[in-house]
Design a protein around this motif. Sequence first.
Motif, PDB file in Angstrom:
ATOM      1  N   ALA A 216       0.814  -1.220   0.000  1.00  0.00           N
ATOM      2  CA  ALA A 216       0.000   0.000   0.000  1.00  0.00           C
ATOM      3  C   ALA A 216       0.844   1.266   0.000  1.00  0.00           C
ATOM      4  O   ALA A 216       0.343   2.350  -0.324  1.00  0.00           O
ATOM      5  N   ASN A 217       2.122   1.143   0.354  1.00  0.00           N
ATOM      6  CA  ASN A 217       3.000   2.310   0.375  1.00  0.00           C
ATOM      7  C   ASN A 217       3.714   2.524  -0.961  1.00  0.00           C
ATOM      8  O   ASN A 217       4.637   3.335  -1.052  1.00  0.00           O
ATOM      9  N   ARG A 218       3.294   1.798  -1.994  1.00  0.00           N
ATOM     10  CA  ARG A 218       3.894   1.955  -3.313  1.00  0.00           C
ATOM     11  C   ARG A 218       2.826   2.391  -4.305  1.00  0.00           C
ATOM     12  O   ARG A 218       1.706   1.863  -4.298  1.00  0.00           O
ATOM     13  N   HIS A 223       7.018   3.566  -6.693  1.00  0.00           N
ATOM     14  CA  HIS A 223       7.643   4.591  -5.863  1.00  0.00           C
ATOM     15  C   HIS A 223       6.954   4.683  -4.505  1.00  0.00           C
ATOM     16  O   HIS A 223       5.742   4.487  -4.393  1.00  0.00           O
ATOM     17  N   GLN A 224       7.733   5.006  -3.484  1.00  0.00           N
ATOM     18  CA  GLN A 224       7.171   5.107  -2.143  1.00  0.00           C
ATOM     19  C   GLN A 224       6.194   6.269  -2.047  1.00  0.00           C
ATOM     20  O   GLN A 224       6.399   7.326  -2.626  1.00  0.00           O
ATOM     21  N   ARG A 225       5.127   6.053  -1.300  1.00  0.00           N
ATOM     22  CA  ARG A 225       4.192   7.138  -1.014  1.00  0.00           C
ATOM     23  C   ARG A 225       4.660   7.952   0.198  1.00  0.00           C
ATOM     24  O   ARG A 225       4.538   9.164   0.238  1.00  0.00           O
ATOM     25  N   ARG A 226       5.196   7.261   1.199  1.00  0.00           N
ATOM     26  CA  ARG A 226       5.695   7.923   2.397  1.00  0.00           C
ATOM     27  C   ARG A 226       7.086   7.392   2.708  1.00  0.00           C
ATOM     28  O   ARG A 226       7.374   6.209   2.504  1.00  0.00           O
ATOM     29  N   ALA A 227       7.944   8.248   3.220  1.00  0.00           N
ATOM     30  CA  ALA A 227       9.338   7.896   3.482  1.00  0.00           C
ATOM     31  C   ALA A 227       9.454   7.019   4.724  1.00  0.00           C
ATOM     32  O   ALA A 227       8.647   7.107   5.651  1.00  0.00           O
ATOM     33  N   LEU A 228      10.504   6.193   4.743  1.00  0.00           N
ATOM     34  CA  LEU A 228      10.734   5.303   5.876  1.00  0.00           C
ATOM     35  C   LEU A 228      10.922   6.084   7.173  1.00  0.00           C
ATOM     36  O   LEU A 228      10.323   5.752   8.197  1.00  0.00           O
ATOM     37  N   GLU A 230       9.869   8.958   8.011  1.00  0.00           N
ATOM     38  CA  GLU A 230       8.588   9.544   8.407  1.00  0.00           C
ATOM     39  C   GLU A 230       7.716   8.513   9.111  1.00  0.00           C
ATOM     40  O   GLU A 230       7.100   8.805  10.149  1.00  0.00           O
ATOM     41  N   LEU A 231       7.656   7.313   8.559  1.00  0.00           N
ATOM     42  CA  LEU A 231       6.826   6.266   9.155  1.00  0.00           C
ATOM     43  C   LEU A 231       7.362   5.789  10.493  1.00  0.00           C
ATOM     44  O   LEU A 231       6.612   5.497  11.420  1.00  0.00           O
ATOM     45  N   ILE A 232       8.694   5.718  10.614  1.00  0.00           N
ATOM     46  CA  ILE A 232       9.288   5.338  11.903  1.00  0.00           C
ATOM     47  C   ILE A 232       9.009   6.411  12.942  1.00  0.00           C
ATOM     48  O   ILE A 232       8.636   6.108  14.089  1.00  0.00           O
ATOM     49  N   ASP A 233       9.190   7.663  12.569  1.00  0.00           N
ATOM     50  CA  ASP A 233       8.903   8.750  13.511  1.00  0.00           C
ATOM     51  C   ASP A 233       7.443   8.740  13.949  1.00  0.00           C
ATOM     52  O   ASP A 233       7.131   8.962  15.139  1.00  0.00           O
ATOM     53  N   GLU A 234       6.535   8.475  13.015  1.00  0.00           N
ATOM     54  CA  GLU A 234       5.113   8.423  13.349  1.00  0.00           C
ATOM     55  C   GLU A 234       4.821   7.284  14.319  1.00  0.00           C
ATOM     56  O   GLU A 234       4.057   7.438  15.286  1.00  0.00           O
ATOM     57  N   ALA A 235       5.444   6.122  14.070  1.00  0.00           N
ATOM     58  CA  ALA A 235       5.231   4.980  14.960  1.00  0.00           C
ATOM     59  C   ALA A 235       5.776   5.255  16.355  1.00  0.00           C
ATOM     60  O   ALA A 235       5.165   4.874  17.361  1.00  0.00           O
ATOM     61  N   ARG A 236       6.906   5.923  16.426  1.00  0.00           N
ATOM     62  CA  ARG A 236       7.479   6.271  17.737  1.00  0.00           C
ATOM     63  C   ARG A 236       6.570   7.232  18.490  1.00  0.00           C
ATOM     64  O   ARG A 236       6.404   7.122  19.720  1.00  0.00           O
ATOM     65  N   ALA A 237       5.999   8.188  17.772  1.00  0.00           N
ATOM     66  CA  ALA A 237       5.156   9.187  18.417  1.00  0.00           C
ATOM     67  C   ALA A 237       3.838   8.596  18.891  1.00  0.00           C
ATOM     68  O   ALA A 237       3.239   9.070  19.847  1.00  0.00           O
ATOM     69  N   GLY A 238       3.399   7.520  18.191  1.00  0.00           N
ATOM     70  CA  GLY A 238       2.106   6.920  18.521  1.00  0.00           C
ATOM     71  C   GLY A 238       2.151   6.052  19.730  1.00  0.00           C
ATOM     72  O   GLY A 238       1.137   5.663  20.284  1.00  0.00           O
TER      73      GLY A 238
END
Length: 238
Positions: A216-218, A223-228, A230-238
């Motif tokens: 779903a991220n392609r 091509h990536q829809r969201r950067a790695l 960014e997704l790691i930072d979002e997961a950490r914040a959640g």
Amino acid sequence: MSGVSNDLPLGEELDWKPAKTPEPVVLRGTHVLVRPLDAANDAAPLFSVSHPPDGDPAIWTYLPDGPYGSPDDLHQMLRWAQESEDPLYFALCRLPDEQPLGLASYLRIDPRLGVIEIGHIWFGVALQRTTAASEAIYLLARHAFDDLGYRRLEWKCNALNAASRRAAERFGFTFEGIFRKHQVVKGRNRDTAWFAIVDDEWPAIRHGFEAWLAPANRDDEGHQRRALAELIDEARAG
């Protein structure tokens, strides 16, 4: 405990059991196969992707070994690496053709303390800046934490190696400082940048990797829809 003052701060008390020693296993992802070295068959293709005329000689700039004079010279190194237990080397093979395009290893392996490092990493041109390269790091990290039970995964590089430092942070490693005059490599001083992921950080980082690797991220062109990061930072914040 006798001889220890209750007034002094102490670390968290742990019900700790040593981690497992890594073995030469096969780790298969969607885009990459991480497998034990096969020196006889890997030397020629690995030499081709890391030496002129088709390879990238800059691969060897910050590594302690290489470049090599011939495929036979690289073969001799790989024969040693194939038998080594620490570092424990793996070939990084693109899927679906399983062509070996790079190397990585576990090293400074300490099951008793639960500390392990990923290092001696290089990607041939066809593997550089690809989903397969990032997935290889994910597979090695996941194996270290989820299968082997390590508490700390380290990444170290020459402090002047800006590309490796960027990669470490993109993969979720935290910068911990510079060890000055840490090594002498190829006759030159090396200050070493230290990075690490610890076990309580890993679930969020794993979630970020898995979201990044998900179909779903392609987009339709891959091509990536969201950067790695960014997704790691979002997961950490959640």
